[in-house]
Design an enzyme around this catalytic site. Structure first.
Site, PDB file in Angstrom:
ATOM      1  N   ASN A 128       0.852  -1.187   0.000  1.00 37.55           N
ATOM      2  CA  ASN A 128       0.000   0.000   0.000  1.00 37.55           C
ATOM      3  C   ASN A 128       0.889   1.238   0.000  1.00 37.55           C
ATOM      4  OD1 ASN A 128      -1.810   2.098   0.564  1.00 37.55           O
ATOM      5  ND2 ASN A 128      -3.155   0.746   1.731  1.00 37.55           N
ATOM      6  N   ASP A 129       1.087   1.808  -1.182  1.00 34.87           N
ATOM      7  CA  ASP A 129       1.975   2.963  -1.309  1.00 34.87           C
ATOM      8  C   ASP A 129       1.501   4.168  -0.519  1.00 34.87           C
ATOM      9  OD1 ASP A 129       3.777   1.706  -3.033  1.00 34.87           O
ATOM     10  OD2 ASP A 129       2.583   2.185  -4.801  1.00 34.87           O
ATOM     11  N   CYS A 130       0.248   4.128  -0.058  1.00 34.70           N
ATOM     12  CA  CYS A 130      -0.320   5.272   0.657  1.00 34.70           C
ATOM     13  C   CYS A 130      -0.257   5.135   2.176  1.00 34.70           C
ATOM     14  CB  CYS A 130      -1.762   5.494   0.214  1.00 34.70           C
ATOM     15  SG  CYS A 130      -1.887   5.974  -1.525  1.00 34.70           S
ATOM     16  N   ASN A 132       2.395   5.561   4.677  1.00 34.11           N
ATOM     17  CA  ASN A 132       3.754   6.129   4.687  1.00 34.11           C
ATOM     18  C   ASN A 132       4.172   6.397   6.121  1.00 34.11           C
ATOM     19  OD1 ASN A 132       1.925   7.925   2.471  1.00 34.11           O
ATOM     20  ND2 ASN A 132       3.443   6.522   1.632  1.00 34.11           N
ATOM     21  N   GLN A 145       5.244   9.964  -1.696  1.00 34.16           N
ATOM     22  CA  GLN A 145       6.029   8.895  -2.304  1.00 34.16           C
ATOM     23  C   GLN A 145       7.532   9.157  -2.243  1.00 34.16           C
ATOM     24  OE1 GLN A 145       4.310   6.095  -3.356  1.00 34.16           O
ATOM     25  NE2 GLN A 145       2.626   7.235  -2.451  1.00 34.16           N
TER      26      GLN A 145
END
Length: 463
Positions: A128-130, A132, A145
């Site tokens: 899940n790149d979101c 962070n 990102q």
């Protein structure tokens, strides 16, 4: 922008049976961008075949997908020679090592980067790149990102406290493929060592990441749980659950059953499984981008079809064929014709997401084509529900179907031979192979030994 390292590896899972030669080429291209410590560029450029340095690496899940994709290629083709292929690191031919060594460093990249609970460090992000956990951005317009909080930048680029339970369960799911490769090669000591790491990870997950009814999502940079009953919002997340179930983490304690029940209760909707619940209603600086989206959209409680497939696989694996096919039907384009006015997206392709129950347009599709769902749902329907699954030693047949099905017929081409498979379900069970015959001869177990050629009649009786 480049193509995703993880995405391209996962795509191979769904099409390797169709174009194995191209899959082999793609695997070598991807591995050629890997770094010597097992880390990976998050994206690669298919034209230059180099990693994208603008985005860089340190996405904690990336190396594990290559273990799965190389394993899938070998299981499908029986071509073990790919492991001897000399493959560069960071596209530097002087650093070339056999593909097997790339799998070694992929596996131990996880082992060598663990946090306080013995779980994998989340690094910049996982699948899940979101999410962070090392960002802590308080400046509008800043890229989640690429931005890293100066505190964590000074520590090497990411928090050494934040841990990903999703990567932990992916490790226990992908790891046995690596162990199986080592055993086939006669590397028993190395296989035993790797299996010990998998077993240890399972223990750590049960000890520190099972919340009683489901698995938590992560520990944040302050060491607090994410995706737990203790949280104000975002109490349960979809990502770690399926891999935990298929890894049989806590199965003896009923963790798989409890988790599937929680998924159905808290995540399922008529249009698919939402990514998290309840949706975030405010910005959580410790979580990052996920909490910036409106509730029900994108990663904030949207129906992310890609990871729906992991739950379909898990439900089938656990013998819940009814539940697996229900989830499959909720998101498959062919089943959405009657709601096309709401769904909006093309009726023949998956979209990245469907608006979740918190959204103003619940059920509306978004971002068609931009997803790895097609590959994973090909795996879900063909290998877990229909249950025809390539293995190192042959073709495994282990269906997990709705109990009302009388059976089905399928044809599978595998390593030069054709198998006409008839599955009979006289007792109307969801899963369980009672008998299997190949050309009239009984087979012990449910793995058909690979045949060199010809057409073979397979009869499977469930019960």
């Amino acid at each position: 922008r480049g193509m995703g390292f993880r995405d391209s590896n996962q795509d191979i899972l769904g099409f390797v049976h169709q174009i194995p030669d191209r899959a082999r080429e793609r695997l070598i291209d991807l591995a050629s961008t890997q770094l010597e410590d097992g880390g990976c560029y998050h994206q690669y450029q298919p034209l230059t075949k180099k990693g994208n340095s603008d985005i860089g690496g340190d996405f904690s899940d990336d190396p594990l997908w290559m273990i799965l994709s190389v394993g899938a290629y070998i299981k499908e083709t029986g071509d073990w020679s790919i492991l001897d292929e000399q493959v560069p690191y960071d596209n530097d031919a002087s650093k070339a090592q056999p593909m097997l060594q790339h799998l070694d460093v992929s596996f131990y990249h996880i082992v060598n980067n663990l946090g306080p609970h013995g779980l994998p460090l989340a690094m910049r992000a996982d699948w899940n790149d979101c999410i962070n956990l090392s960002c802590y951005s308080d400046t509008p317009g800043e890229s989640f990102q690429t931005y890293t909080n100066p505190k964590f930048a000074a520590e090497g680029g990411y928090s050494k406290v934040a841990e990903s339970v999703m990567v932990a369960t992916l490790f226990t799911y992908a790891g046995p493929t690596y162990v199986g490769i080592l055993k086939h090669l006669g590397k028993d000591a190395e296989a035993e060592k790797a299996q010990a790491e998998i077993d240890k990870m399972k223990e750590n997950v049960m000890k520190s990441a099972f919340d009683g009814d489901w698995f938590i999502r992560a520990y944040d940079a302050e060491g607090k749980k994410m995706g737990s009953k203790e949280c104000e919002e975002g109490k349960i997340f979809i990502e770690p659950q399926g891999f935990a179930i298929m890894s049989e983490i806590g199965k003896d304690e009923g963790a798989d059953v409890k988790t599937l029940e929680a998924i159905d209760k808290y995540l399922n909707t008529q249009y698919g499984l939402v990514l998290n619940n309840p949706a975030f209603t405010k910005y959580y600086i410790q979580y990052g981008e996920i909490s910036t989206y409106p509730g029900g959209y994108k990663e904030n409680a949207g129906i992310f079809t890609h990871n729906n497939a992991w739950i379909i696989c898990a439900a089938a694996y656990a013998g819940r064929g009814d539940q697996a096919f229900k989830y499959y039907s909720e998101i498959a384009p062919a089943f959405n014709e009657e709601i096309s006015d709401l769904h909006k997206t093309e009726p023949y392709v998956y979209g990245q997401m469907v608006a979740g129950k918190d959204a103003s347009r619940f059920g509306e599709g978004k971002n068609s084509w931009l997803t790895g769902t097609a590959a994973w749902n090909m795996v879900a329907i063909s290998q877990y529900i229909i249950g025809v699954q390539p293995d190192f030693d042959g073709l495994k047949v282990d269906p997990s179907i709705p109990h009302e099905w009388d059976g089905f017929k399928a044809t599978r081409q595998f390593r030069g031979a054709t198998y006409n498979i008839t599955v009979q379900n006289p007792d109307h069970v969801c899963k369980g192979v009672k008998s299997l015959t190949v050309d009239g001869k009984a087979i012990d177990g449910n793995i058909i030994p690979a045949q060199a050629d010809g057409v073979h009649e397979v009869v499977v009786v469930l019960g």
